[in-house]
Design a protein around this motif. Structure first.
Motif, mmCIF file in Angstrom:
data_model
loop_
_atom_site.group_PDB
_atom_site.id
_atom_site.type_symbol
_atom_site.label_atom_id
_atom_site.label_comp_id
_atom_site.label_asym_id
_atom_site.label_seq_id
_atom_site.Cartn_x
_atom_site.Cartn_y
_atom_site.Cartn_z
ATOM 1 N N THR A 276 -4.569 6.501 -11.588
ATOM 2 C CA THR A 276 -5.978 6.070 -10.893
ATOM 3 C C THR A 276 -5.724 4.896 -10.285
ATOM 4 O O THR A 276 -4.930 3.807 -10.825
ATOM 5 N N VAL A 277 -5.613 4.960 -8.767
ATOM 6 C CA VAL A 277 -5.415 3.861 -7.902
ATOM 7 C C VAL A 277 -7.126 3.022 -7.758
ATOM 8 O O VAL A 277 -7.445 3.624 -6.908
ATOM 9 N N SER A 278 -6.940 1.944 -7.798
ATOM 10 C CA SER A 278 -8.320 1.230 -7.492
ATOM 11 C C SER A 278 -7.908 0.375 -6.123
ATOM 12 O O SER A 278 -6.986 -0.086 -5.908
ATOM 13 N N SER A 279 -9.261 0.195 -5.167
ATOM 14 C CA SER A 279 -9.166 -0.377 -4.113
ATOM 15 C C SER A 279 -9.694 -1.736 -4.211
ATOM 16 O O SER A 279 -10.152 -2.201 -5.205
ATOM 17 N N MET B 216 6.762 5.467 -7.911
ATOM 18 C CA MET B 216 5.735 5.839 -6.642
ATOM 19 C C MET B 216 5.356 3.922 -6.503
ATOM 20 O O MET B 216 5.009 3.455 -7.184
ATOM 21 N N ASN B 217 5.603 3.786 -5.253
ATOM 22 C CA ASN B 217 5.431 2.465 -4.852
ATOM 23 C C ASN B 217 4.172 2.531 -3.912
ATOM 24 O O ASN B 217 3.875 3.591 -2.804
ATOM 25 N N ASN B 218 3.884 1.545 -3.549
ATOM 26 C CA ASN B 218 2.677 0.962 -2.451
ATOM 27 C C ASN B 218 1.588 2.157 -2.718
ATOM 28 O O ASN B 218 1.084 2.721 -1.715
ATOM 29 N N LEU B 219 1.064 2.347 -3.966
ATOM 30 C CA LEU B 219 0.017 3.248 -4.060
ATOM 31 C C LEU B 219 -1.329 2.938 -3.432
ATOM 32 O O LEU B 219 -1.621 1.668 -3.302
ATOM 33 N N LYS B 220 -1.866 3.923 -3.062
ATOM 34 C CA LYS B 220 -3.131 3.945 -2.486
ATOM 35 C C LYS B 220 -4.293 4.979 -3.316
ATOM 36 O O LYS B 220 -3.832 5.856 -3.935
ATOM 37 N N ALA C 262 -5.084 11.017 -8.834
ATOM 38 C CA ALA C 262 -4.950 12.385 -9.264
ATOM 39 C C ALA C 262 -4.460 12.535 -10.741
ATOM 40 O O ALA C 262 -3.690 11.419 -11.121
ATOM 41 N N VAL C 263 -4.379 13.874 -11.168
ATOM 42 C CA VAL C 263 -3.500 14.177 -12.208
ATOM 43 C C VAL C 263 -2.340 14.642 -11.789
ATOM 44 O O VAL C 263 -2.098 15.650 -10.925
ATOM 45 N N TYR C 264 -0.901 14.119 -12.303
ATOM 46 C CA TYR C 264 0.101 14.300 -12.000
ATOM 47 C C TYR C 264 0.826 15.470 -12.758
ATOM 48 O O TYR C 264 0.974 15.040 -14.180
ATOM 49 N N PHE C 265 1.343 16.440 -12.375
ATOM 50 C CA PHE C 265 1.829 17.434 -13.306
ATOM 51 C C PHE C 265 3.701 17.576 -12.912
ATOM 52 O O PHE C 265 3.859 17.752 -11.754
ATOM 53 N N CYS C 266 4.182 17.811 -13.961
ATOM 54 C CA CYS C 266 5.651 18.034 -13.907
ATOM 55 C C CYS C 266 5.847 19.599 -13.978
ATOM 56 O O CYS C 266 5.145 20.039 -14.906
ATOM 57 N N ALA C 267 6.857 20.068 -13.059
ATOM 58 C CA ALA C 267 7.065 21.493 -13.254
ATOM 59 C C ALA C 267 8.643 21.507 -13.487
ATOM 60 O O ALA C 267 9.380 20.909 -12.758
ATOM 61 N N GLY D 284 3.550 8.153 -18.394
ATOM 62 C CA GLY D 284 3.702 6.983 -17.435
ATOM 63 C C GLY D 284 2.611 6.586 -16.544
ATOM 64 O O GLY D 284 2.566 5.619 -15.700
ATOM 65 N N GLY D 285 1.584 7.331 -16.574
ATOM 66 C CA GLY D 285 0.181 7.343 -15.735
ATOM 67 C C GLY D 285 -0.488 6.340 -16.026
ATOM 68 O O GLY D 285 -0.203 5.581 -17.360
ATOM 69 N N GLY D 286 -1.515 5.886 -15.435
ATOM 70 C CA GLY D 286 -2.365 4.758 -15.972
ATOM 71 C C GLY D 286 -3.108 4.226 -14.432
ATOM 72 O O GLY D 286 -3.304 4.768 -13.594
ATOM 73 N N LEU D 287 -3.712 3.132 -14.766
ATOM 74 C CA LEU D 287 -4.557 2.432 -13.576
ATOM 75 C C LEU D 287 -3.840 1.349 -13.141
ATOM 76 O O LEU D 287 -3.280 0.367 -13.708
ATOM 77 N N VAL D 288 -3.841 1.437 -11.698
ATOM 78 C CA VAL D 288 -3.288 0.260 -11.122
ATOM 79 C C VAL D 288 -3.841 0.154 -9.709
ATOM 80 O O VAL D 288 -4.798 0.948 -9.302
ATOM 81 N N GLN D 289 -3.725 -1.295 -9.209
ATOM 82 C CA GLN D 289 -4.414 -1.620 -7.966
ATOM 83 C C GLN D 289 -3.690 -0.959 -6.543
ATOM 84 O O GLN D 289 -2.390 -0.817 -6.835
ATOM 85 N N ALA D 290 -4.273 -0.879 -5.683
ATOM 86 C CA ALA D 290 -3.752 -0.600 -4.500
ATOM 87 C C ALA D 290 -2.581 -1.384 -4.291
ATOM 88 O O ALA D 290 -2.885 -2.551 -4.151
ATOM 89 N N GLY D 291 -1.518 -0.654 -3.674
ATOM 90 C CA GLY D 291 -0.433 -1.659 -3.363
ATOM 91 C C GLY D 291 0.469 -1.640 -4.440
ATOM 92 O O GLY D 291 1.818 -2.080 -4.245
ATOM 93 N N GLY D 292 0.081 -1.427 -5.903
ATOM 94 C CA GLY D 292 1.021 -1.387 -6.892
ATOM 95 C C GLY D 292 2.025 -0.249 -7.034
ATOM 96 O O GLY D 292 1.818 0.640 -6.183
#
Length: 122
Positions: free
Chosen positions: A119-122, A82-86, A91-96, A8-16
């Protein structure tokens, strides 16, 4: 033995928004607490959120008010909405998975996934 796979990771714009998934196999999923941690370049590993086996959530300071952790025991999957991303969420997100007594401590979790890049772009 428990295997965890994040997606589910990826590239998203800030606020996404993004929704991360952690799919588990092996073990008894419903007996484990499920946590999310993240690692950004130049920063220490940070606890993001944990949901207990009894379905109670805890959040790190950076996640409060923006992120939501849930679990679906029938699907053996934990999710991080994850909402309102900044940009600082990049980061790399890990599940545990594990039976932690200190939920924010990585050493308390026995099983880990491979990580998924956010990755969240500004």
């Amino acid at each position: 033995q428990v295997q965890l796979v994040e997606s589910g990771g990826g590239l998203v714009q800030a606020g996404g928004s993004l929704r991360l998934s952690c799919s588990a196999s092996g073990g008894i999923f419903s007996s484990y607490a499920m946590g999310w941690f993240r690692r950004a370049p130049g920063k220490e590993q940070e606890h993001v959120a944990t949901i207990s086996a009894s379905d109670s959530p805890w959040y790190g300071d950076s996640a409060k008010g923006r992120f939501t952790i849930v679990r679906n025991n029938a699907k053996k999957t934990a999710y991080l909405q994850m909402n309102n991303l900044k940009p600082d969420d990049t980061a790399v997100y890990f599940c545990a998975a594990g039976a932690p007594t200190r939920l924010s401590q990585p050493d308390e979790y026995r099983y880990w996934g491979q990580g998924t890049q956010v990755t969240v772009s500004s």
